[in-house]
Design an enzyme around this catalytic site. Sequence first.
Site, PDB file in Angstrom:
ATOM      1  N   LYS A  12      16.964  13.741  22.849  1.00 22.76           N
ATOM      2  CA  LYS A  12      15.545  14.015  23.075  1.00 22.76           C
ATOM      3  C   LYS A  12      15.153  13.801  24.545  1.00 22.76           C
ATOM      4  O   LYS A  12      15.950  13.295  25.342  1.00 22.76           O
ATOM      5  CB  LYS A  12      14.716  13.130  22.144  1.00 22.76           C
ATOM      6  CG  LYS A  12      14.939  13.457  20.663  1.00 22.76           C
ATOM      7  CD  LYS A  12      14.107  12.569  19.769  1.00 22.76           C
ATOM      8  CE  LYS A  12      14.301  12.901  18.312  1.00 22.76           C
ATOM      9  NZ  LYS A  12      13.446  12.045  17.450  1.00 22.76           N
ATOM     10  N   TYR A  52      10.063  21.155  13.532  1.00 22.95           N
ATOM     11  CA  TYR A  52       9.638  19.977  12.772  1.00 22.95           C
ATOM     12  C   TYR A  52       8.596  20.307  11.708  1.00 22.95           C
ATOM     13  O   TYR A  52       7.838  19.425  11.287  1.00 22.95           O
ATOM     14  CB  TYR A  52       9.119  18.897  13.726  1.00 22.95           C
ATOM     15  CG  TYR A  52      10.228  18.217  14.493  1.00 22.95           C
ATOM     16  CD1 TYR A  52      11.078  17.307  13.861  1.00 22.95           C
ATOM     17  CD2 TYR A  52      10.446  18.468  15.838  1.00 22.95           C
ATOM     18  CE1 TYR A  52      12.110  16.683  14.546  1.00 22.95           C
ATOM     19  CE2 TYR A  52      11.470  17.846  16.538  1.00 22.95           C
ATOM     20  CZ  TYR A  52      12.299  16.955  15.884  1.00 22.95           C
ATOM     21  OH  TYR A  52      13.319  16.331  16.566  1.00 22.95           O
ATOM     22  N   PHE A  60       2.253  11.671  12.342  1.00 18.84           N
ATOM     23  CA  PHE A  60       2.925  11.658  13.639  1.00 18.84           C
ATOM     24  C   PHE A  60       3.305  13.050  14.135  1.00 18.84           C
ATOM     25  O   PHE A  60       3.887  13.191  15.212  1.00 18.84           O
ATOM     26  CB  PHE A  60       4.183  10.774  13.592  1.00 18.84           C
ATOM     27  CG  PHE A  60       5.203  11.203  12.568  1.00 18.84           C
ATOM     28  CD1 PHE A  60       6.086  12.236  12.838  1.00 18.84           C
ATOM     29  CD2 PHE A  60       5.272  10.567  11.336  1.00 18.84           C
ATOM     30  CE1 PHE A  60       7.027  12.632  11.903  1.00 18.84           C
ATOM     31  CE2 PHE A  60       6.216  10.953  10.391  1.00 18.84           C
ATOM     32  CZ  PHE A  60       7.094  11.991  10.680  1.00 18.84           C
ATOM     33  N   ARG A  88      24.725  10.151  11.652  1.00 16.85           N
ATOM     34  CA  ARG A  88      23.577   9.308  11.275  1.00 16.85           C
ATOM     35  C   ARG A  88      23.904   7.830  11.474  1.00 16.85           C
ATOM     36  O   ARG A  88      23.058   7.048  11.886  1.00 16.85           O
ATOM     37  CB  ARG A  88      23.130   9.630   9.856  1.00 16.85           C
ATOM     38  CG  ARG A  88      22.604  11.084   9.782  1.00 16.85           C
ATOM     39  CD  ARG A  88      21.928  11.429   8.504  1.00 16.85           C
ATOM     40  NE  ARG A  88      20.663  10.740   8.322  1.00 16.85           N
ATOM     41  CZ  ARG A  88      19.531  11.022   8.966  1.00 16.85           C
ATOM     42  NH1 ARG A  88      19.491  11.974   9.866  1.00 16.85           N
ATOM     43  NH2 ARG A  88      18.424  10.340   8.705  1.00 16.85           N
ATOM     44  N   THR A  94      15.812   5.119  12.301  1.00 18.75           N
ATOM     45  CA  THR A  94      14.781   5.778  13.103  1.00 18.75           C
ATOM     46  C   THR A  94      14.042   4.776  13.977  1.00 18.75           C
ATOM     47  O   THR A  94      13.769   5.025  15.147  1.00 18.75           O
ATOM     48  CB  THR A  94      13.783   6.515  12.184  1.00 18.75           C
ATOM     49  OG1 THR A  94      14.520   7.447  11.385  1.00 18.75           O
ATOM     50  CG2 THR A  94      12.735   7.253  12.973  1.00 18.75           C
ATOM     51  N   ARG A 105      20.290   4.363  18.811  1.00 17.61           N
ATOM     52  CA  ARG A 105      18.867   3.999  18.857  1.00 17.61           C
ATOM     53  C   ARG A 105      18.669   2.523  19.195  1.00 17.61           C
ATOM     54  O   ARG A 105      17.727   2.177  19.907  1.00 17.61           O
ATOM     55  CB  ARG A 105      18.188   4.381  17.547  1.00 17.61           C
ATOM     56  CG  ARG A 105      18.023   5.887  17.425  1.00 17.61           C
ATOM     57  CD  ARG A 105      17.373   6.265  16.136  1.00 17.61           C
ATOM     58  NE  ARG A 105      17.089   7.688  16.072  1.00 17.61           N
ATOM     59  CZ  ARG A 105      17.129   8.386  14.953  1.00 17.61           C
ATOM     60  NH1 ARG A 105      17.424   7.803  13.803  1.00 17.61           N
ATOM     61  NH2 ARG A 105      16.841   9.671  14.959  1.00 17.61           N
ATOM     62  N   ASN A 115      12.754   7.844  20.203  1.00 19.54           N
ATOM     63  CA  ASN A 115      13.971   7.241  19.670  1.00 19.54           C
ATOM     64  C   ASN A 115      15.255   7.970  20.068  1.00 19.54           C
ATOM     65  O   ASN A 115      16.271   7.851  19.405  1.00 19.54           O
ATOM     66  CB  ASN A 115      13.871   7.067  18.159  1.00 19.54           C
ATOM     67  CG  ASN A 115      13.714   8.379  17.429  1.00 19.54           C
ATOM     68  OD1 ASN A 115      13.832   9.457  17.993  1.00 19.54           O
ATOM     69  ND2 ASN A 115      13.440   8.287  16.138  1.00 19.54           N
ATOM     70  N   HIS A 118      18.135  12.966  17.564  1.00 21.91           N
ATOM     71  CA  HIS A 118      17.851  13.537  16.250  1.00 21.91           C
ATOM     72  C   HIS A 118      19.174  14.000  15.670  1.00 21.91           C
ATOM     73  O   HIS A 118      20.046  14.471  16.400  1.00 21.91           O
ATOM     74  CB  HIS A 118      16.910  14.747  16.373  1.00 21.91           C
ATOM     75  CG  HIS A 118      16.859  15.597  15.129  1.00 21.91           C
ATOM     76  ND1 HIS A 118      15.944  15.389  14.134  1.00 21.91           N
ATOM     77  CD2 HIS A 118      17.643  16.637  14.713  1.00 21.91           C
ATOM     78  CE1 HIS A 118      16.149  16.266  13.166  1.00 21.91           C
ATOM     79  NE2 HIS A 118      17.172  17.034  13.500  1.00 21.91           N
ATOM     80  N   GLU A 129      19.042  23.926  10.881  1.00 15.86           N
ATOM     81  CA  GLU A 129      18.802  23.434  12.237  1.00 15.86           C
ATOM     82  C   GLU A 129      19.769  24.060  13.249  1.00 15.86           C
ATOM     83  O   GLU A 129      19.375  24.402  14.361  1.00 15.86           O
ATOM     84  CB  GLU A 129      18.897  21.901  12.262  1.00 15.86           C
ATOM     85  CG  GLU A 129      17.754  21.233  11.529  1.00 15.86           C
ATOM     86  CD  GLU A 129      17.806  19.721  11.564  1.00 15.86           C
ATOM     87  OE1 GLU A 129      16.788  19.111  11.209  1.00 15.86           O
ATOM     88  OE2 GLU A 129      18.850  19.142  11.949  1.00 15.86           O
TER      89      GLU A 129
END
Length: 144
Positions: A12, A52, A60, A88, A94, A105, A115, A118, A129
């Site tokens: 990100k 998203y 959010f 993951r 998260t 993270r 964070n 993704h 995706e």
Amino acid sequence: MAEKELTLSIIKPDGVERNIIGRIISRFEKAGLTIRALRLTRLTREEAEAFYAVHRERPFFDSLATYMTSGPIVVSVLEGYNAIQKNRELMGATNPEKADEGTIRKDFAKNVEINTVHGSDAPETAAKEIAFFFPETELIKGNR
């Protein structure tokens, strides 16, 4: 033996801005994941909202779309056995305060919204995706 699977990863805007792209990608590679596509890009507001869309009704959503358009991102397709779960686990929870030590993270995220990464959460999500960012012709086929 189980088949290899693909998953999408996004570094990100905060990760790109802080110049930690290589450190994050290195973790994927050390975990046995192979990069099959990689691009530095910048999302428009419309693209961020489309990507998203599943979160559209969440409180959010607006701040997430704003954050994801605040700077460039690095999108990649990772391949490996249990790639979705492996990614993951590498990312961590998260909320970085709840993430395990040594996860991306925990080590790099600023808070639950900023964070750093993704990752797809299921095979169906991964397929959607990946297609959002990469045409099939851009995925490098591997044989290892």
